[in-house]
Design a protein around this motif. Structure first.
Motif, PDB file in Angstrom:
ATOM      1  N   HIS A 222       0.936  -1.253   0.110  1.00  8.15           N
ATOM      2  CA  HIS A 222      -0.057  -0.096   0.012  1.00  8.15           C
ATOM      3  C   HIS A 222       0.915   1.381   0.050  1.00  8.15           C
ATOM      4  CE1 HIS A 222      -3.638  -2.365   0.876  1.00  8.15           C
ATOM      5  NE2 HIS A 222      -2.930  -3.134   1.312  1.00  8.15           N
ATOM      6  N   ALA A 223       0.488   2.439  -0.235  1.00  4.73           N
ATOM      7  CA  ALA A 223       1.089   3.651  -0.521  1.00  4.73           C
ATOM      8  C   ALA A 223       1.827   3.880   0.931  1.00  4.73           C
ATOM      9  CB  ALA A 223      -0.221   4.741  -0.560  1.00  4.73           C
ATOM     10  N   PRO A 224       2.985   4.610   0.800  1.00  2.70           N
ATOM     11  CA  PRO A 224       3.622   5.040   1.798  1.00  2.70           C
ATOM     12  C   PRO A 224       3.055   6.223   2.651  1.00  2.70           C
ATOM     13  CG  PRO A 224       5.038   5.451  -0.066  1.00  2.70           C
ATOM     14  CD  PRO A 224       3.600   5.004  -0.539  1.00  2.70           C
ATOM     15  N   GLY A 225       2.980   5.936   3.875  1.00  2.00           N
ATOM     16  CA  GLY A 225       2.224   6.972   4.822  1.00  2.00           C
ATOM     17  C   GLY A 225       0.707   6.416   4.939  1.00  2.00           C
ATOM     18  N   THR A 226       0.361   5.209   4.676  1.00  2.00           N
ATOM     19  CA  THR A 226      -1.168   4.720   4.950  1.00  2.00           C
ATOM     20  C   THR A 226      -1.313   4.615   6.327  1.00  2.00           C
ATOM     21  OG1 THR A 226      -1.058   3.285   2.886  1.00  2.00           O
ATOM     22  CG2 THR A 226      -2.555   2.719   4.527  1.00  2.00           C
ATOM     23  N   ASP A 227      -2.508   5.042   6.834  1.00  2.00           N
ATOM     24  CA  ASP A 227      -2.919   4.865   8.089  1.00  2.00           C
ATOM     25  C   ASP A 227      -3.080   3.388   8.247  1.00  2.00           C
ATOM     26  OD1 ASP A 227      -4.380   4.679  10.524  1.00  2.00           O
ATOM     27  OD2 ASP A 227      -5.431   6.631  10.315  1.00  2.00           O
ATOM     28  N   THR A 228      -2.215   2.867   9.170  1.00  2.00           N
ATOM     29  CA  THR A 228      -2.442   1.350   9.217  1.00  2.00           C
ATOM     30  C   THR A 228      -3.552   1.062  10.100  1.00  2.00           C
ATOM     31  OG1 THR A 228      -0.779   1.200  11.049  1.00  2.00           O
ATOM     32  CG2 THR A 228       0.073   0.831   8.630  1.00  2.00           C
ATOM     33  N   ALA A 229      -3.766   1.655  11.172  1.00  2.00           N
ATOM     34  CA  ALA A 229      -5.011   1.387  11.896  1.00  2.00           C
ATOM     35  C   ALA A 229      -6.171   1.701  11.076  1.00  2.00           C
ATOM     36  CB  ALA A 229      -4.991   2.162  13.053  1.00  2.00           C
ATOM     37  N   ALA A 230      -6.311   2.721  10.374  1.00  3.84           N
ATOM     38  CA  ALA A 230      -7.622   2.649   9.279  1.00  3.84           C
ATOM     39  C   ALA A 230      -7.860   1.322   8.267  1.00  3.84           C
ATOM     40  CB  ALA A 230      -7.504   4.018   8.722  1.00  3.84           C
ATOM     41  N   LEU A 231      -6.424   1.017   7.873  1.00  2.86           N
ATOM     42  CA  LEU A 231      -6.288  -0.175   6.842  1.00  2.86           C
ATOM     43  C   LEU A 231      -6.766  -1.266   7.591  1.00  2.86           C
ATOM     44  CD1 LEU A 231      -5.779  -1.090   4.186  1.00  2.86           C
ATOM     45  CD2 LEU A 231      -3.280  -1.308   4.934  1.00  2.86           C
ATOM     46  N   ALA A 232      -6.305  -1.393   8.714  1.00  8.72           N
ATOM     47  CA  ALA A 232      -6.665  -2.726   9.544  1.00  8.72           C
ATOM     48  C   ALA A 232      -8.211  -2.899   9.545  1.00  8.72           C
ATOM     49  CB  ALA A 232      -6.038  -2.718  10.711  1.00  8.72           C
TER      50      ALA A 232
END
Length: 359
Positions: free
Chosen positions: A52-62
């Motif tokens: 995924h894109a650099p800087g992706t919000d991993t909590a939101a992605l999860a």
């Protein structure tokens, strides 16, 4: 993206496609399906790995991955695959190996990485077979779907080893990212063409949108209450299992709670600009209504609801066209000029229409 990362993505996808890995595997090499700033996708057999894109919000992605894995949405969204616990068997260095996985999300060279089953995409060479009605029906089902409020237990049917695990609270689903992506597109255009007169109609149309459509204020409360995909186009549909399975929506990076008209806005904008034939638009519109889509009234004129989101997607498309053409050292092509021309028409709307809060 670097060759090393692409190779490591291929190794991760290969291992997931062969669990356990067979001795003396003679699989063909992994294939790069996409390599853009917003994500790199590599396929090995029946599995696809996405960085995924650099800087992706991993909590939101999860939270979005959790949404995709919900059994209640199995006929709408392609579900992710758990990331395998074993390290890749392909010859990669220690630095290239993915971090030890946890549920559906891991990290590779500082990028969030997910695994997905391969699905057969829409054939761009056969526009007459484009699944517009199927896309509309999928959106209607998504928009009608209930979602657990944060803090409620996750249904026990959620497949292990998903995050969160059964019995733990459901994650707070993030906002749909449609308006945020439109704002990013305008920023990208400004950076690519500072002071360029060609941006004037696009910026004028942008300024005539209400603040929520420019990601400056929350969307109207009566509309921002649906599960949304956030970036609907035909590239977001696949048949799974490939090649003859049902159509499903993919790519939940922008999914969340929001105004459901945003998911209808790109085809609406194309229709208004003259890019989508009327018969195709009315098939799409009719299929959405027939499936009980809640974003629009069951009959009558849909534009009071669609107007703001369609104008925002027009601006987004035109802004990206100007940014990309500048990066490539060329003038906008005919299709891109049509979207820029639509912005010029939007910029002449009376103030009471240009700043309305429809949808």
């Amino acid at each position: 993206m670097t060759t090393a990362v692409i190779r490591a993505l291929g190794a991760l996808a290969h291992d997931a496609a062969h669990t356990p890995a067979p001795a003396g595997c003679d699989c063909p090499p992994p294939v790069v399906l996409a390599d853009r700033a917003d994500g790199t996708v590599v396929r090995s057999g029946a599995v696809v790995a996405k960085a995924h894109a650099p800087g992706t919000d991993t909590a939101a992605l999860a939270a979005r991955l959790w949404l995709s894995a919900r059994p209640a949405l199995a006929d709408v969204l392609l579900a992710p695959l758990p990331v395998p616990a074993q390290p890749p068997t392909a010859p990669v260095t220690a630095a290239e190996r993915p971090a030890r996985p946890s549920s559906y999300l891991t990290e590779l060279h500082g990028r969030p990485v997910t695994l997905w089953p391969y699905g057969e995409p829409v054939d761009p060479g056969d526009p007459d077979a484009a699944p517009w009605e199927e896309a509309a029906a999928l959106l209607a089902r998504l928009h009608r779907s209930a979602f657990p409020a944060p803090g409620l237990p996750v249904p026990p049917a959620l497949p292990a080893p998903a995050l969160p695990v059964p019995g733990l609270p459901a994650p707070a689903l993030p906002a749909m990212r449609g308006p945020a992506k439109a704002a990013l597109a305008v920023d990208r255009m400004r950076a690519a063409r500072p002071g360029d007169p060609s941006t004037v109609p696009v910026l004028a149309a942008w300024q005539r949108l209400p603040g929520w459509a420019r990601d400056e204020t929350p969307a109207p409360a009566d509309r921002a209450r649906f599960l949304c995909h956030g970036d609907l186009h035909l590239g977001q549909l696949v048949r799974h299992p490939a090649p003859r399975g049902r159509w499903l929506l993919i790519d939940v990076d922008d999914a969340g709670i929001g105004d459901a008209t945003w998911d209808l806005a790109r085809p609406a904008a194309w229709y208004a600009a003259g890019l989508l034939p009327p018969e195709v638009w009315f098939r799409f519109l009719g299929a959405y209504r027939a499936a009980g889509g809640p974003a629009l009234p069951a009959d009558g004129d849909p534009w009071p609801e669609l107007d703001v989101a369609a104008r925002a997607l027009t601006v987004q498309t035109a802004a990206l066209a100007l940014a990309k053409s500048a990066a490539e050292g060329r003038d906008p092509d005919e299709v891109e000029q049509m979207m820029i021309g639509s912005c010029a028409r939007i910029a002449t709307l009376p103030p009471e229409l240009a700043t309305g809060n429809a949808s």
